[in-house]
Scaffold this active site. Sequence first.
Site, PDB file in Angstrom:
ATOM      1  N   LYS A   1      23.489 -15.984  -7.001  1.00 45.24           N
ATOM      2  CA  LYS A   1      24.399 -17.014  -6.965  1.00 45.24           C
ATOM      3  C   LYS A   1      25.256 -17.557  -8.273  1.00 45.24           C
ATOM      4  CE  LYS A   1      23.858 -19.899  -3.555  1.00 45.24           C
ATOM      5  NZ  LYS A   1      23.306 -20.915  -2.807  1.00 45.24           N
TER       6      LYS A   1
ATOM      7  N   GLU B   1      15.326 -13.800 -14.185  1.00 50.25           N
ATOM      8  CA  GLU B   1      14.584 -12.283 -14.227  1.00 50.25           C
ATOM      9  C   GLU B   1      15.882 -11.361 -13.567  1.00 50.25           C
ATOM     10  OE1 GLU B   1      11.743 -15.436 -12.824  1.00 50.25           O
ATOM     11  OE2 GLU B   1      14.071 -15.271 -12.903  1.00 50.25           O
TER      12      GLU B   1
ATOM     13  N   GLY C   1      18.818 -19.651  -0.609  1.00 50.73           N
ATOM     14  CA  GLY C   1      18.339 -18.347  -0.804  1.00 50.73           C
ATOM     15  C   GLY C   1      17.378 -17.395   0.091  1.00 50.73           C
ATOM     16  N   ARG C   2      16.145 -18.128   0.736  1.00 47.07           N
ATOM     17  CA  ARG C   2      15.363 -17.737   1.687  1.00 47.07           C
ATOM     18  C   ARG C   2      16.063 -17.496   2.900  1.00 47.07           C
ATOM     19  NH1 ARG C   2      14.210 -22.597  -0.076  1.00 47.07           N
ATOM     20  NH2 ARG C   2      13.906 -24.460   0.997  1.00 47.07           N
TER      21      ARG C   2
ATOM     22  N   GLU D   1       8.276 -22.212   0.736  1.00 52.30           N
ATOM     23  CA  GLU D   1       9.232 -22.846  -0.232  1.00 52.30           C
ATOM     24  C   GLU D   1       9.728 -23.843   0.760  1.00 52.30           C
ATOM     25  OE1 GLU D   1      11.290 -20.543  -3.579  1.00 52.30           O
ATOM     26  OE2 GLU D   1      12.947 -20.979  -2.012  1.00 52.30           O
TER      27      GLU D   1
ATOM     28  N   HIS E   1      -9.612  -3.763   8.921  1.00 54.87           N
ATOM     29  CA  HIS E   1     -10.603  -3.287   8.169  1.00 54.87           C
ATOM     30  C   HIS E   1     -10.786  -3.813   6.996  1.00 54.87           C
ATOM     31  CE1 HIS E   1     -11.234   0.145  10.969  1.00 54.87           C
ATOM     32  NE2 HIS E   1     -10.209  -0.089  11.394  1.00 54.87           N
TER      33      HIS E   1
ATOM     34  N   LYS F   1      10.032 -22.742 -14.563  1.00 56.21           N
ATOM     35  CA  LYS F   1      11.023 -21.802 -15.237  1.00 56.21           C
ATOM     36  C   LYS F   1      11.764 -22.359 -16.752  1.00 56.21           C
ATOM     37  CE  LYS F   1      13.698 -21.354 -11.464  1.00 56.21           C
ATOM     38  NZ  LYS F   1      14.624 -20.994 -10.562  1.00 56.21           N
TER      39      LYS F   1
END
Length: 583
Positions: A248, A254, A310-311, A396, A427, A547
């Site tokens: 954005k 990152e 964002g999510r 979040e 399993h 961060k």
Amino acid sequence: MNFQYWPYRKIPDAEIATTHLVASNTVHLICFLIKETLMKTEYSSITALPSWQALQNHYQEIKDHHLRELFQDDPLRGERLFVEATDLYLDYSKNRITDQTIQLLLQLANECHLKERIEAMFVGQKINTTEDRAALHTALRAPKDASITVDGKNVVPEIHDVLDKMSDFCDKVRSGMWLGHTGKPIRSIVNIGIGGSDLGPVMAYEALKFYSDRKLTFRFVSNIDATDLVEATLDLDPAETLFIVSSKTFTTLETMTNARSAKDWLQKSLGTDPQAIAKHFVAVSTNAEEVTKFGIDTNHMFGFWDWVGGRYSMDSAIGLSTMLAIGPENFQKLLNGFREMDDHFRSAPFEQNMPVLMGLLSIWYINFFGAQTVAVLPYECYLKRFPAYLQQLTMESNGKHIKLNGQPVDYNTGALYWGEPGTNGQHSFYQLIHQGTHLIPCDFIAFDQALNKLEHHHDMLVANVFAQAEALAFGKTIEEVKMEGVADSLAPHRVFEGNRPSNTILVKRLTPESLGKLVALYEHIVFTQGAIWNINSFDQWGVELGKALAQQIIPELENPQEPVLHHDDSTNTLIQYYRKYRK
């Protein structure tokens, strides 16, 4: 103490006249006014509500009741405790509840003014109070003739302008009309983002791979670990590769680190001609200045809005890679699926409202039974990234310890969401779910029809869904074990306590529409939980501190001179150790 709710404002008459009720697919007027009681109710905590106290008493009464007993007393329970909506079927009969439990949970929803809060979200109220923003992801899938107003402006035309721009671009790439710097068509797409700019696109790509253009290769890069980018590009031809940089602000550490390294990778092969970047990079961002500095033509910048977290953004321009994979028509079907669940959530009575019921049931287990996790178990390999996607969406959003009024909560919020596709999980971790000491409510997701058909496979897959839910609910007593001839010394190890709750969601078929419905279902479950807990489900301040500290430590690691460190002794020692051996 005044109990603070989401902010109230009287809606201007002009806004009322243009607000579209998404729940109906037809434009009509609504008059939305949050009840005065919403602002006047006074109590210190939701734990003081009559319904909460009644639920506490009710929990003491039924906590030791076994699902075997509940089904024995109510033989038609499975035929009653279900909801069918938008072609999804929810069986919630295997929960440790009675009719009274549901009534008390619905009373709790009403006392927390859930209906008014839902409406506040859909009409664009600034329910994200700490950032003074609307949380209007539902507008991303609104039809063109809708009118949804934010700060006096109808945002729907802008949304559809971006969708049209995405469609035109995707048609060019998918048809081979979009040519790279050397004149070759694009054959590989690499999406660079992190968090919601990665988890949604990669989940959707994997989930809808059946519908994707197999002539195109898709890769997703999120981690700042160089391995992520190196492995993603290792076998790609730069002349045929397109990078989508999703950020954005276009400053995310990152994402921009990976984007700059991708730029270097491309220029080593194609040279430094600015057109090489312009033909091989597009941006999903709102920061035109930084996009231009990077070398991307702003005509190839796809925007979105600060009222989309964002999510919650996979159906915005963040979904550009999804549209490239499945095509604009299928992407529109994805949006239609979202909208159908939105309409259901907004309009259905709570007793028949799938997201509301599932949200309330999670409250029941988290706050009264003390459950700390929820397992989401899709029996569909294409949904292998769905649990990881839900981890961000749920944790979040509702991993909060402060109420809307700024006071600490005095009850549990959030839960650890996790899972793995069946039958693989059977399993590995199912042992703990069946015989461990933790209560882990489970959501099973299965499909009536298989996308890939091999004889017997799908029936065997779905049989495992039903069997696991049955085993969790009813278990096996020591008497039943001994009747099988098991030795007394071994019998206790073969006992299944049962009484482990689960929901089973059946979907007709995995399609773009049904994926949209499933994602929206969990979005609205999260909303329901946050409304009951009186927290802000739409900010994420908890991700900021780490961060910020990383930005301090990076130059301390890279400084050729020995830096003066001012951290705690543990952190200082780790930095010194790393500097000693990093080369």
